[in-house]
Design a protein around this motif. Structure first.
Motif, PDB file in Angstrom:
ATOM      1  N   LYS A  75     -12.180   9.600   3.858  1.00 50.21           N
ATOM      2  CA  LYS A  75     -11.680   7.922   3.465  1.00 50.21           C
ATOM      3  C   LYS A  75     -10.232   7.824   3.107  1.00 50.21           C
ATOM      4  N   ASP A  76      -9.900   9.015   2.268  1.00 47.61           N
ATOM      5  CA  ASP A  76      -8.609   9.300   1.478  1.00 47.61           C
ATOM      6  C   ASP A  76      -7.391   9.725   2.586  1.00 47.61           C
TER       7      ASP A  76
ATOM      8  N   ASN B 299     -15.393  -1.464   8.162  1.00 48.93           N
ATOM      9  CA  ASN B 299     -15.229  -0.253   7.341  1.00 48.93           C
ATOM     10  C   ASN B 299     -16.266   0.016   6.445  1.00 48.93           C
TER      11      ASN B 299
ATOM     12  N   GLN C  16      -8.946   1.871   8.517  1.00 52.06           N
ATOM     13  CA  GLN C  16      -9.295   0.658   7.570  1.00 52.06           C
ATOM     14  C   GLN C  16      -8.349  -0.454   7.617  1.00 52.06           C
ATOM     15  N   LYS C  17      -7.016  -0.219   7.452  1.00 53.61           N
ATOM     16  CA  LYS C  17      -6.134  -1.230   7.567  1.00 53.61           C
ATOM     17  C   LYS C  17      -6.248  -1.985   8.963  1.00 53.61           C
TER      18      LYS C  17
ATOM     19  N   ASP D 149       0.947  -1.256   0.011  1.00 47.68           N
ATOM     20  CA  ASP D 149      -0.134   0.051   0.038  1.00 47.68           C
ATOM     21  C   ASP D 149       0.991   1.295   0.079  1.00 47.68           C
TER      22      ASP D 149
ATOM     23  N   TRP E 106      -6.963   5.772   6.392  1.00 47.68           N
ATOM     24  CA  TRP E 106      -6.238   4.623   6.021  1.00 47.68           C
ATOM     25  C   TRP E 106      -5.901   3.690   6.914  1.00 47.68           C
TER      26      TRP E 106
END
Length: 370
Positions: free
Chosen positions: A337-338, A321, A346-347, A166, A343
């Protein structure tokens, strides 16, 4: 070495094997130095040569039919040079890409290395012994941890590879081949840690652990290379609460940075949000789970007389998520979200299963009473 927690093992002195040590280090070094593991070879000019020759033959036959006047045969086509016949070099992955990828995640690599050293010194008792090997087995009843250590190795390698993939995709000037770099580096890091384990009388070097690391690296490549797979499938660890376990099963005996095996469960989650037909339905919040754990192998479990058991689980879970960042009319945090914090969240939910967010039915097998 263990991918997740510390463990207790009897100190059985084994004769060092220098040759096997050298081979092990050479194996890891060779893997990390691979420059072109994938890539399609470019076409040669041989096929074009054959096509042109066939077309020329057809043209000569047609012209011969139109005129009976003999004609001088055309000269044979010029011979193809050796360099034209040589296959074009792969362009998908190269040493320069590897260097670019490593440079783009240098801080992440430093963090992973520091974390591994901290866990090794705290949980795995690195140092203080000659290099030793051990045959640990896999999932049998006479293994030290019923296979939980092997799953832990695979899972740890996968997590490192996935995070590096990622970050390479986010930071590298040419992110092509990021899953390969992530997997190679993760395999090398975990292999180095296993080599250091060889110098501890507590753990020692295990070939099975190296194979398990390879499985985790391969899974990371597949999940990040097959289109749509990472949107559909997560591999997670649940640190089970005390209410999930038998009385007396705690982390007190071997408390460390990582949770002990008797408090772990590994889960594969198939996410409804990854399927186009379910994205606009309430099923996008649902997941199907398949899990595994092993109990009765650890010292506190043995002391309490609990039987050896391994259990498969199936269940239905909630996709956190999707609840927090997914599209729809439900208010959530999708506009963030970005961002980097989003991040990280979410991970975390891709790797960790939150207790009480899924319902499971388990089937125990190979129960052995003490």
């Amino acid at each position: 070495m263990h991918g997740m927690p510390a463990r207790r093992m009897s100190r059985v002195p084994l004769k060092p094997d220098v040759n096997r040590t050298v081979r092990s280090f050479a194996f890891i070094a060779c893997l990390s130095a691979m420059a072109d593991p994938f890539g399609a070879l470019g076409p040669t000019s041989a096929l074009a040569q054959a096509t042109e020759t066939l077309e020329a033959s057809r043209a000569r036959k047609a012209q011969k039919g139109r005129s009976s006047v003999p004609r001088t045969a055309p000269p044979p086509p010029a011979s193809t040079r050796d360099e034209d016949l040589a296959a074009a070099p792969p362009t998908f992955y190269s040493l320069s890409q590897l260097g670019d990828h490593l440079s783009s995640v240098r801080w992440e690599l430093a963090a992973v290395g520091a974390g591994l050293v901290a866990i090794g010194l705290r949980d795995w008792d690195w140092g203080g012994s000659e290099f030793q090997f051990i045959e640990e087995g896999w999932f049998a009843k006479n293994t030290p941890h019923g296979g939980m250590d092997k799953i832990g190795h695979s899972f740890s390698t996968y997590v490192i590879a996935d995070i590096l993939t990622d970050r390479i995709r986010a930071n590298a000037s040419n992110p092509a081949g990021a899953p390969i770099t992530g997997a190679l580096v993760a395999f090398g890091i975990m292999g180095l840690g296993e080599a250091v384990d060889g110098f501890t009388g507590k753990h020692r070097f295990s070939r099975e652990d190296i194979v398990a690391n390879g499985v985790g690296a391969a899974f990371a490549i597949l999940r990040n290379s097959i289109p749509g797979l990472r949107e559909k499938l997560d591999w997670r660890l649940m640190y089970t609460p005390a209410s999930f376990e038998r009385p007396g099963i705690t982390a007190s005996e071997e408390s460390g940075i990582l949770p002990p095996y008797q408090r772990q469960r590994y889960i594969m989650a198939l996410k409804g949000s990854g399927f186009e037909t379910l994205k606009n339905t309430p099923l996008r919040y649902a997941e199907l789970h398949a899990g595994f754990d092993a109990r009765g192998f650890e010292p506190d479990e043995r002391r309490l007389g609990y039987p050896i058991e391994r259990t498969f689980y199936v269940g239905v879970g909630l996709n956190l998520n999707e609840v927090l960042f997914g599209p729809g009319s439900v208010p959530n945090f999708r506009k963030y979200k970005d961002t980097l914090p989003a991040w990280a969240v979410q991970k975390t939910f891709e790797y960790l299963q939150v207790p009480y967010t899924a319902a499971y039915a388990g089937h125990r097998f190979s129960t052995i009473r003490r």
